[in-house]
Enzyme design. Structure first.
Site, PDB file in Angstrom:
ATOM      1  N   SER A  46       0.843  -1.200   0.000  1.00 33.16           N
ATOM      2  CA  SER A  46       0.000   0.000   0.000  1.00 33.16           C
ATOM      3  C   SER A  46       0.874   1.244   0.000  1.00 33.16           C
ATOM      4  O   SER A  46       1.850   1.321   0.753  1.00 33.16           O
ATOM      5  CB  SER A  46      -0.907  -0.005   1.237  1.00 33.16           C
ATOM      6  OG  SER A  46      -1.833   1.050   1.173  1.00 33.16           O
TER       7      SER A  46
ATOM      8  N   CYS B  93      -7.016  -0.390  11.763  1.00 32.96           N
ATOM      9  CA  CYS B  93      -8.246  -0.977  11.240  1.00 32.96           C
ATOM     10  C   CYS B  93      -9.128  -1.562  12.339  1.00 32.96           C
ATOM     11  O   CYS B  93     -10.256  -1.950  12.101  1.00 32.96           O
ATOM     12  CB  CYS B  93      -7.916  -2.058  10.219  1.00 32.96           C
ATOM     13  SG  CYS B  93      -6.915  -1.430   8.864  1.00 32.96           S
TER      14      CYS B  93
ATOM     15  N   HIS C 218       0.379   4.409   1.007  1.00 36.91           N
ATOM     16  CA  HIS C 218       0.367   5.411   2.077  1.00 36.91           C
ATOM     17  C   HIS C 218       1.191   5.019   3.298  1.00 36.91           C
ATOM     18  O   HIS C 218       1.358   5.817   4.219  1.00 36.91           O
ATOM     19  CB  HIS C 218      -1.075   5.743   2.492  1.00 36.91           C
ATOM     20  CG  HIS C 218      -1.753   4.681   3.294  1.00 36.91           C
ATOM     21  ND1 HIS C 218      -1.907   4.772   4.660  1.00 36.91           N
ATOM     22  CD2 HIS C 218      -2.340   3.523   2.940  1.00 36.91           C
ATOM     23  CE1 HIS C 218      -2.561   3.706   5.100  1.00 36.91           C
ATOM     24  NE2 HIS C 218      -2.829   2.935   4.071  1.00 36.91           N
TER      25      HIS C 218
END
Length: 395
Positions: free
Chosen positions: A202, A328, A204
């Site tokens: 990912s 998350c 970011h």
């Protein structure tokens, strides 16, 4: 004037570098063509997408043709698992993973078990979070089609024996996928040397933009498309390419690899200073994760007799951004599944704090943070009847 913020949650996300933003900006307003178009405005964008793909491939020691852009790490994880099940349903329906995976893997496995009839084996880890290779070997069946084990854990920072896991998979003709969202650009990775068939990343997490990631798929791995509707990404991932995001991630990877040695050394020094002071100056605390085989920027502690949520709130009031685990799962009242998997009881798992440093942090900031943690932990324990009882019993 806003108070100074000390950001120590780089495992959750990172600031997009100014150089990355600068590289992206023209592709919003000036070079806005669709890369699939035949005219020059689009063709130029197709070229920058290719260049970013090549930059990323070089960082993994592979060919650009093996890099497929996605909307992030979660999509890449979903794609690897679900498409493998669809492609290999004639061979079997058994997947092996670990108990400490990111929820992008765990929840996808739950979906595959419930909706696709797959059988999932969740292998145990030891007290440091390292997967038990003997259990992994024993879990293999004739119907096993995929082993998916994360490269490095997002909560406790433990690095897995990826090369060995890949070798075990290949000995048995099984595909091997790794979620490398936390590891990529923090650890040197060569996908061929490490026996990796698929790898998720990912943007970011490495000072790139949000909403962009990729899945590495080794040449010859016959998994299917995950998103349908167009011929993009060599007919494997439909949808108009996120050109600004791809350019930004390519630039972020380029910078990260060019600064690798110096950056990792600095982060390791900051991390070690933080860990050393916390362990030597605060009683009844433990470091979670392997002390040696861990990400250079990760420190995860469990403090007895306190609630991690209260510690985080009070740190935030002092201008310090930390976490109790995965971003998350923030808001969940349950303790971290990772901390429970390494054997911590609920009451100690609840008192966890994850601090993940970045190259722009300083030793002075680490000292300020430790001083504040000491002060807050002492204050919270003073309010804890459990701590009061413990002190009385141990006088």
């Amino acid at each position: 004037m806003d108070k100074k913020i000390i950001y120590l949650d780089h495992a959750a996300t990172t600031a997009t570098r100014p150089e990355v933003v600068e590289a992206m900006l023209p592709y919003f307003t000036e070079y806005y063509g669709n890369p699939s178009s035949v005219y020059d405005l689009g063709a130029k964008n197709k070229q920058v997408v290719t260049e970013s793909r090549e930059t990323i491939a070089k960082a993994l020691g592979t060919d650009a043709a093996n890099i497929y852009f996605t909307a992030g790490g979660s999509e890449a994880d979903n794609w690897a698992l679900i498409a493998t099940v669809e492609a290999l349903k004639g061979k079997g329906n058994h997947i092996i993973t670990s108990k400490i995976e990111h929820h992008a893997i765990l929840h996808t496995c739950e979906y595959l078990a419930k909706e696709r009839g797959c059988e999932i084996t969740y292998v145990d880890v030891d007290e440091n979070g390292i997967i038990k290779l003997d259990e992994l070997k024993k879990a293999i069946r004739p119907t096993t089609i995929l082993i998916s084990v994360m490269f490095a854990n997002n909560e406790i920072g433990t690095i897995q024996p990826i090369k060995e896991i890949g070798a075990i998979a290949h000995e048995h003709g099984i595909l091997f996928h790794t979620d490398a969202v936390q590891a990529f650009t923090q650890i040197k990775i060569n996908v061929d040397e490490l026996n990796i068939d698929m790898l998720s990343v990912s943007g970011h997490k490495l000072n790139g933009p949000k909403g962009i990631g990729f899945l590495y798929i080794r040449k010859g791995v016959k998994i299917r498309s995950f998103i349908h509707g167009g011929a993009q990404e060599r007919k494997r991932r439909a949808g108009t390419e996120n050109v600004p995001g791809i350019v930004g991630m390519g630039k972020a990877v380029e910078i990260a690899m060019n600064t690798f040695e110096e950056r990792v050394q600095k982060e390791t020094e900051l991390r070690n200073h933080l860990i050393q002071r916390v362990l030597s100056e605060i009683p009844y605390v433990r470091l979670n994760g392997d002390s040696e085989k861990r990400l250079p920027n990760n420190a995860n502690f469990s403090f007895q007799f306190i609630e991690g949520e209260s510690l985080l709130i009070m740190l935030d009031m002092a201008g310090i951004c930390g976490s109790s685990g995965s971003a998350c799962t923030s808001g969940s009242l349950d303790p971290s599944h990772v901390l429970l998997a390494i054997g911590l009881p609920h009451e100690i798992a609840h008192g966890s704090l994850r601090l993940t440093v970045g190259e722009d942090n300083t030793i002075e900031e680490m000292d300020y943070v430790v001083d504040k943690v000491k002060e807050i932990v002492a204050r919270l324990r003073d309010m804890s009847p459990l701590y009061e009882d413990f002190v009385k019993k141990n006088r």
